[in-house]
Design a protein around this motif. Structure first.
Motif, short mmCIF file in Angstrom:
data_model
loop_
_atom_site.label_atom_id
_atom_site.label_comp_id
_atom_site.label_asym_id
_atom_site.label_seq_id
_atom_site.Cartn_x
_atom_site.Cartn_y
_atom_site.Cartn_z
N PRO A 112 12.23 6.43 0.14
CA PRO A 112 12.07 5.25 0.99
C PRO A 112 10.71 5.18 1.66
O PRO A 112 10.16 4.09 1.86
CB PRO A 112 13.19 5.40 2.03
CG PRO A 112 14.15 6.36 1.45
CD PRO A 112 13.37 7.25 0.54
N LEU A 113 10.14 6.34 2.00
CA LEU A 113 8.80 6.33 2.60
C LEU A 113 7.75 5.85 1.61
O LEU A 113 6.75 5.24 1.99
CB LEU A 113 8.44 7.71 3.14
CG LEU A 113 9.14 8.10 4.44
CD1 LEU A 113 8.80 9.53 4.82
CD2 LEU A 113 8.78 7.15 5.56
N SER A 114 7.97 6.11 0.32
CA SER A 114 7.04 5.59 -0.68
C SER A 114 7.13 4.07 -0.74
O SER A 114 6.12 3.39 -0.95
CB SER A 114 7.31 6.22 -2.05
OG SER A 114 8.54 5.79 -2.58
N LEU A 115 8.33 3.53 -0.54
CA LEU A 115 8.47 2.07 -0.47
C LEU A 115 7.74 1.51 0.74
O LEU A 115 7.10 0.45 0.65
CB LEU A 115 9.95 1.69 -0.43
CG LEU A 115 10.80 2.06 -1.63
CD1 LEU A 115 12.25 1.65 -1.42
CD2 LEU A 115 10.25 1.43 -2.91
N VAL A 116 7.82 2.22 1.86
CA VAL A 116 7.08 1.81 3.06
C VAL A 116 5.57 1.85 2.78
O VAL A 116 4.84 0.96 3.22
CB VAL A 116 7.46 2.68 4.27
CG1 VAL A 116 6.53 2.44 5.44
CG2 VAL A 116 8.89 2.43 4.67
N GLY A 117 5.13 2.83 2.04
CA GLY A 117 3.72 2.90 1.67
C GLY A 117 3.29 1.69 0.85
O GLY A 117 2.21 1.12 1.07
N LEU A 118 4.14 1.30 -0.10
CA LEU A 118 3.83 0.10 -0.90
C LEU A 118 3.82 -1.15 -0.02
O LEU A 118 2.94 -2.01 -0.16
CB LEU A 118 4.84 -0.05 -2.03
CG LEU A 118 4.73 0.96 -3.17
CD1 LEU A 118 5.89 0.79 -4.15
CD2 LEU A 118 3.40 0.82 -3.88
N LEU A 119 4.80 -1.27 0.87
CA LEU A 119 4.83 -2.42 1.79
C LEU A 119 3.58 -2.45 2.67
O LEU A 119 3.02 -3.53 2.91
CB LEU A 119 6.08 -2.36 2.68
CG LEU A 119 7.42 -2.67 2.05
CD1 LEU A 119 8.55 -2.35 3.01
CD2 LEU A 119 7.48 -4.13 1.63
N THR A 120 3.15 -1.30 3.11
CA THR A 120 1.95 -1.21 3.95
C THR A 120 0.72 -1.66 3.18
O THR A 120 -0.11 -2.42 3.70
CB THR A 120 1.78 0.23 4.47
OG1 THR A 120 2.93 0.57 5.25
CG2 THR A 120 0.53 0.38 5.31
N ALA A 121 0.58 -1.20 1.95
CA ALA A 121 -0.57 -1.61 1.13
C ALA A 121 -0.54 -3.12 0.88
O ALA A 121 -1.59 -3.78 0.93
CB ALA A 121 -0.56 -0.85 -0.20
N MET A 122 0.63 -3.66 0.62
CA MET A 122 0.74 -5.11 0.38
C MET A 122 0.41 -5.91 1.65
O MET A 122 -0.29 -6.93 1.58
CB MET A 122 2.14 -5.45 -0.14
CG MET A 122 2.37 -4.97 -1.55
SD MET A 122 4.04 -5.14 -2.24
CE MET A 122 4.88 -6.30 -1.24
N SER A 123 0.90 -5.45 2.79
CA SER A 123 0.60 -6.14 4.05
C SER A 123 -0.89 -6.06 4.38
O SER A 123 -1.48 -7.04 4.85
CB SER A 123 1.42 -5.56 5.20
OG SER A 123 2.77 -5.88 5.06
N ALA A 124 -1.50 -4.91 4.16
CA ALA A 124 -2.93 -4.76 4.42
C ALA A 124 -3.73 -5.72 3.54
O ALA A 124 -4.67 -6.36 4.01
CB ALA A 124 -3.36 -3.32 4.17
N HIS A 125 -3.34 -5.80 2.28
CA HIS A 125 -4.03 -6.73 1.36
C HIS A 125 -3.86 -8.18 1.82
O HIS A 125 -4.82 -8.95 1.82
CB HIS A 125 -3.51 -6.55 -0.06
CG HIS A 125 -4.11 -7.49 -1.03
ND1 HIS A 125 -5.42 -7.36 -1.46
CD2 HIS A 125 -3.61 -8.60 -1.64
CE1 HIS A 125 -5.70 -8.36 -2.29
NE2 HIS A 125 -4.61 -9.11 -2.42
#
Length: 175
Positions: A112-125
């Motif tokens: 789940p933390l890897s999913l949060v990492g993906l969400l974070t990268a998408m939000s930053a972009h």
């Protein structure tokens, strides 16, 4: 009886029956939902309510963290994705195919933390590419936090049910 047998008898070293695992799970998700893109959420709320200096601080912190996240994704994103995928696959196979409880516990934290990492990268972009500021920035940070909390709720629920199942299963087998 040796001292280490006494310790292992008093403190169950299996992951899902260990109090420290559940404390770590709570701390991980509490921290993940408080730090939105590396910015404490109380600063987001203060900036939204008051404006002024807190809003400037928020914009600066978001700009710094968004640029940092985007740089990491551009420079090492593919390698990080490949290594994380390999590690998660290894944990899943060892945990669920070979029934290694420690690997199950780590997988149920890490995936789940890897999913949060993906969400974070998408939000930053999204923040950088659209140049979001003020109300739009507050909204994006709020939505990102909500998504992180939803992932956390699902992760805690799945982990709790799996942990209860494991504890009942081990208990039924006699330890």
């Amino acid at each position: 009886m040796d001292w280490h047998e006494t310790v292992f008898e008093l403190i169950d070293m299996r992951s899902f029956s260990n109090l420290w695992y559940w404390i770590a799970l709570a701390v991980v998700w509490s921290t993940s939902s408080h730090w939105v893109l590396g910015v404490p959420y109380d600063l987001v709320q203060r900036a939204r309510r008051r404006g002024g200096e807190p809003a400037e601080d928020l914009r600066d912190l978001v700009r710094i963290n968004v640029n940092r996240i985007r740089y990491i994704v551009q420079v090492a994103g593919l390698w990080l994705f490949a290594l994380a995928s390999c590690a998660l696959t290894l944990l899943a196979i060892l945990g669920f195919a070979y029934d290694v409880e420690f690997c199950q516990a780590v997988f149920l934290l890490a995936f789940p933390l890897s999913l949060v990492g993906l969400l974070t990268a998408m939000s930053a972009h999204k923040i950088a590419s659209r140049g979001l500021t003020d109300a739009a920035l507050f909204r994006e940070l709020r939505i990102h936090r909500l998504h992180v909390q939803l992932v956390g709720i699902c992760a805690i629920t799945v982990t709790a049910f799996w942990g209860m199942w494991q504890n009942m299963h081990v208990g039924a087998l006699g330890g």
